[in-house]
Design a protein around this motif. Structure first.
Motif, PDB file in Angstrom:
ATOM      1  N   LEU A 117       0.826  -1.213   0.000  1.00 44.40           N
ATOM      2  CA  LEU A 117       0.000   0.000   0.000  1.00 44.40           C
ATOM      3  C   LEU A 117       0.855   1.257   0.000  1.00 44.40           C
ATOM      4  CD1 LEU A 117      -2.943  -0.953   2.401  1.00 44.40           C
ATOM      5  CD2 LEU A 117      -3.054  -0.522  -0.059  1.00 44.40           C
ATOM      6  N   LEU A 118       1.953   1.222   0.745  1.00 46.67           N
ATOM      7  CA  LEU A 118       2.836   2.382   0.788  1.00 46.67           C
ATOM      8  C   LEU A 118       3.525   2.590  -0.561  1.00 46.67           C
ATOM      9  CD1 LEU A 118       4.138   4.651   2.494  1.00 46.67           C
ATOM     10  CD2 LEU A 118       6.042   3.089   2.815  1.00 46.67           C
ATOM     11  N   THR A 119       3.993   1.506  -1.177  1.00 48.96           N
ATOM     12  CA  THR A 119       4.674   1.676  -2.467  1.00 48.96           C
ATOM     13  C   THR A 119       3.699   2.189  -3.517  1.00 48.96           C
ATOM     14  OG1 THR A 119       4.413  -0.677  -3.029  1.00 48.96           O
ATOM     15  CG2 THR A 119       6.490  -0.027  -1.998  1.00 48.96           C
ATOM     16  N   GLU A 120       2.437   1.731  -3.473  1.00 46.97           N
ATOM     17  CA  GLU A 120       1.436   2.245  -4.415  1.00 46.97           C
ATOM     18  C   GLU A 120       1.188   3.736  -4.196  1.00 46.97           C
ATOM     19  OE1 GLU A 120      -2.224   0.016  -4.640  1.00 46.97           O
ATOM     20  OE2 GLU A 120      -1.120  -1.876  -4.579  1.00 46.97           O
ATOM     21  N   LEU A 121       1.062   4.148  -2.942  1.00 40.36           N
ATOM     22  CA  LEU A 121       0.866   5.564  -2.620  1.00 40.36           C
ATOM     23  C   LEU A 121       2.037   6.394  -3.145  1.00 40.36           C
ATOM     24  CD1 LEU A 121      -0.447   7.979  -0.971  1.00 40.36           C
ATOM     25  CD2 LEU A 121       1.095   7.286   0.865  1.00 40.36           C
ATOM     26  N   LEU A 122       3.254   5.937  -2.879  1.00 40.71           N
ATOM     27  CA  LEU A 122       4.431   6.692  -3.318  1.00 40.71           C
ATOM     28  C   LEU A 122       4.546   6.726  -4.836  1.00 40.71           C
ATOM     29  CD1 LEU A 122       7.087   5.660  -0.647  1.00 40.71           C
ATOM     30  CD2 LEU A 122       5.796   7.795  -0.804  1.00 40.71           C
ATOM     31  N   GLU A 123       4.246   5.606  -5.491  1.00 43.58           N
ATOM     32  CA  GLU A 123       4.268   5.602  -6.957  1.00 43.58           C
ATOM     33  C   GLU A 123       3.286   6.630  -7.508  1.00 43.58           C
ATOM     34  OE1 GLU A 123       5.065   1.631  -9.224  1.00 43.58           O
ATOM     35  OE2 GLU A 123       3.743   1.196  -7.524  1.00 43.58           O
ATOM     36  N   PHE A 124       2.097   6.682  -6.933  1.00 40.12           N
ATOM     37  CA  PHE A 124       1.080   7.634  -7.379  1.00 40.12           C
ATOM     38  C   PHE A 124       1.526   9.066  -7.141  1.00 40.12           C
ATOM     39  CE2 PHE A 124      -2.599  10.317  -6.466  1.00 40.12           C
ATOM     40  CZ  PHE A 124      -3.289  10.217  -7.668  1.00 40.12           C
ATOM     41  N   ARG A 125       1.984   9.365  -5.923  1.00 45.86           N
ATOM     42  CA  ARG A 125       2.375  10.739  -5.577  1.00 45.86           C
ATOM     43  C   ARG A 125       3.591  11.197  -6.392  1.00 45.86           C
ATOM     44  NH1 ARG A 125      -0.424  12.963  -0.955  1.00 45.86           N
ATOM     45  NH2 ARG A 125       0.731  14.822  -1.540  1.00 45.86           N
ATOM     46  N   LEU A 126       4.572  10.326  -6.518  1.00 39.88           N
ATOM     47  CA  LEU A 126       5.769  10.683  -7.292  1.00 39.88           C
ATOM     48  C   LEU A 126       5.438  10.826  -8.773  1.00 39.88           C
ATOM     49  CD1 LEU A 126       8.295   8.392  -5.442  1.00 39.88           C
ATOM     50  CD2 LEU A 126       8.385  10.883  -5.496  1.00 39.88           C
ATOM     51  N   GLY A 127       4.614   9.918  -9.288  1.00 43.54           N
ATOM     52  CA  GLY A 127       4.211   9.991 -10.696  1.00 43.54           C
ATOM     53  C   GLY A 127       3.469  11.291 -10.996  1.00 43.54           C
ATOM     54  N   ALA A 128       2.626  11.723 -10.057  1.00 44.24           N
ATOM     55  CA  ALA A 128       1.888  12.978 -10.232  1.00 44.24           C
ATOM     56  C   ALA A 128       2.826  14.179 -10.269  1.00 44.24           C
ATOM     57  CB  ALA A 128       0.864  13.149  -9.104  1.00 44.24           C
ATOM     58  N   ARG A 129       4.013  14.034  -9.672  1.00 43.64           N
ATOM     59  CA  ARG A 129       5.022  15.099  -9.672  1.00 43.64           C
ATOM     60  C   ARG A 129       5.979  14.994 -10.848  1.00 43.64           C
ATOM     61  NH1 ARG A 129       6.088  18.266  -4.821  1.00 43.64           N
ATOM     62  NH2 ARG A 129       4.040  18.402  -3.881  1.00 43.64           N
ATOM     63  N   GLY A 130       5.759  14.004 -11.709  1.00 43.03           N
ATOM     64  CA  GLY A 130       6.605  13.872 -12.892  1.00 43.03           C
ATOM     65  C   GLY A 130       7.810  12.973 -12.727  1.00 43.03           C
ATOM     66  N   TYR A 131       7.891  12.274 -11.607  1.00 40.39           N
ATOM     67  CA  TYR A 131       9.005  11.341 -11.406  1.00 40.39           C
ATOM     68  C   TYR A 131       8.655   9.991 -12.015  1.00 40.39           C
ATOM     69  CZ  TYR A 131      10.565  14.574  -7.717  1.00 40.39           C
ATOM     70  OH  TYR A 131      10.979  15.661  -7.009  1.00 40.39           O
ATOM     71  N   GLN A 132       9.679   9.280 -12.462  1.00 39.23           N
ATOM     72  CA  GLN A 132       9.530   7.873 -12.819  1.00 39.23           C
ATOM     73  C   GLN A 132       9.852   7.076 -11.567  1.00 39.23           C
ATOM     74  OE1 GLN A 132      11.521   6.629 -16.539  1.00 39.23           O
ATOM     75  NE2 GLN A 132      12.028   8.788 -16.804  1.00 39.23           N
ATOM     76  N   THR A 133       9.171   5.963 -11.354  1.00 40.20           N
ATOM     77  CA  THR A 133       9.429   5.178 -10.157  1.00 40.20           C
ATOM     78  C   THR A 133       9.780   3.740 -10.495  1.00 40.20           C
ATOM     79  OG1 THR A 133       7.076   4.660  -9.931  1.00 40.20           O
ATOM     80  CG2 THR A 133       7.903   6.561  -8.687  1.00 40.20           C
ATOM     81  N   VAL A 134      10.580   3.172  -9.629  1.00 39.11           N
ATOM     82  CA  VAL A 134      10.940   1.760  -9.678  1.00 39.11           C
ATOM     83  C   VAL A 134      10.740   1.256  -8.252  1.00 39.11           C
ATOM     84  CG1 VAL A 134      12.809   0.118 -10.100  1.00 39.11           C
ATOM     85  CG2 VAL A 134      12.665   2.201 -11.460  1.00 39.11           C
ATOM     86  N   VAL A 135      10.121   0.089  -8.098  1.00 37.62           N
ATOM     87  CA  VAL A 135       9.812  -0.423  -6.765  1.00 37.62           C
ATOM     88  C   VAL A 135      10.582  -1.708  -6.483  1.00 37.62           C
ATOM     89  CG1 VAL A 135       7.974  -1.334  -5.280  1.00 37.62           C
ATOM     90  CG2 VAL A 135       7.519   0.614  -6.769  1.00 37.62           C
ATOM     91  N   ALA A 136      11.091  -1.810  -5.259  1.00 38.68           N
ATOM     92  CA  ALA A 136      11.714  -3.034  -4.764  1.00 38.68           C
ATOM     93  C   ALA A 136      11.050  -3.383  -3.436  1.00 38.68           C
ATOM     94  CB  ALA A 136      13.211  -2.816  -4.563  1.00 38.68           C
TER      95      ALA A 136
END
Length: 127
Positions: A15-34
């Motif tokens: 749930l936390l990684t999904e939240l961060l992916e969403f928030r970072l993506g909305a700011r224009g960042y690309q994300t990679v999750v481990a």
């Protein structure tokens, strides 16, 4: 080169990684999750992120071990790292900062605060 910065999110809470992916993506960042420390180290080499958001308590290798290996590596010694963890003890905070963490946020956290701190770290980094 004006590609958007890549941020590695290393945390075992989906749930936390999904939240961060969403928030970072909305700011224009690309994300990679481990989802564990071994995967985080592998994703470092695959994605070559400009910053890392790192949980301390993860399976396989904990955040301290991931941070230790990053700082020992010439390639990732200067990559900004924000520790994002439920561990709030003085030894945890001081230990992470002594190992080279650039910032430390305790869960529960304010997502907007993380975005601001991350933005400042990336702005200060000359790419």
């Amino acid at each position: 080169m004006t590609a958007s910065p890549v941020v590695l999110i290393a945390d075992d809470e989906p749930l936390l990684t999904e939240l961060l992916e969403f928030r970072l993506g909305a700011r224009g960042y690309q994300t990679v999750v481990a989802h564990d420390g071994r995967e985080a180290l592998a994703k470092l080499d695959e994605a070559e992120p400009q910053a890392v958001v790192l949980d301390m308590m993860m399976p396989v290798h904990d955040g301290f071990e991931v941070l230790r290996r990053m700082r020992a590596s010439a390639k990732y010694a200067e990559t900004p790292v924000i520790m994002l963890t439920a561990r709030r003890g003085e030894a945890d905070v001081v230990g992470a900062l002594e190992l080279g963490a650039d910032d430390y946020l305790v869960k529960p956290f304010l997502p907007e605060e993380l975005m601001i701190r991350l933005g400042r770290l990336l702005a200060g980094k000359k790419v």
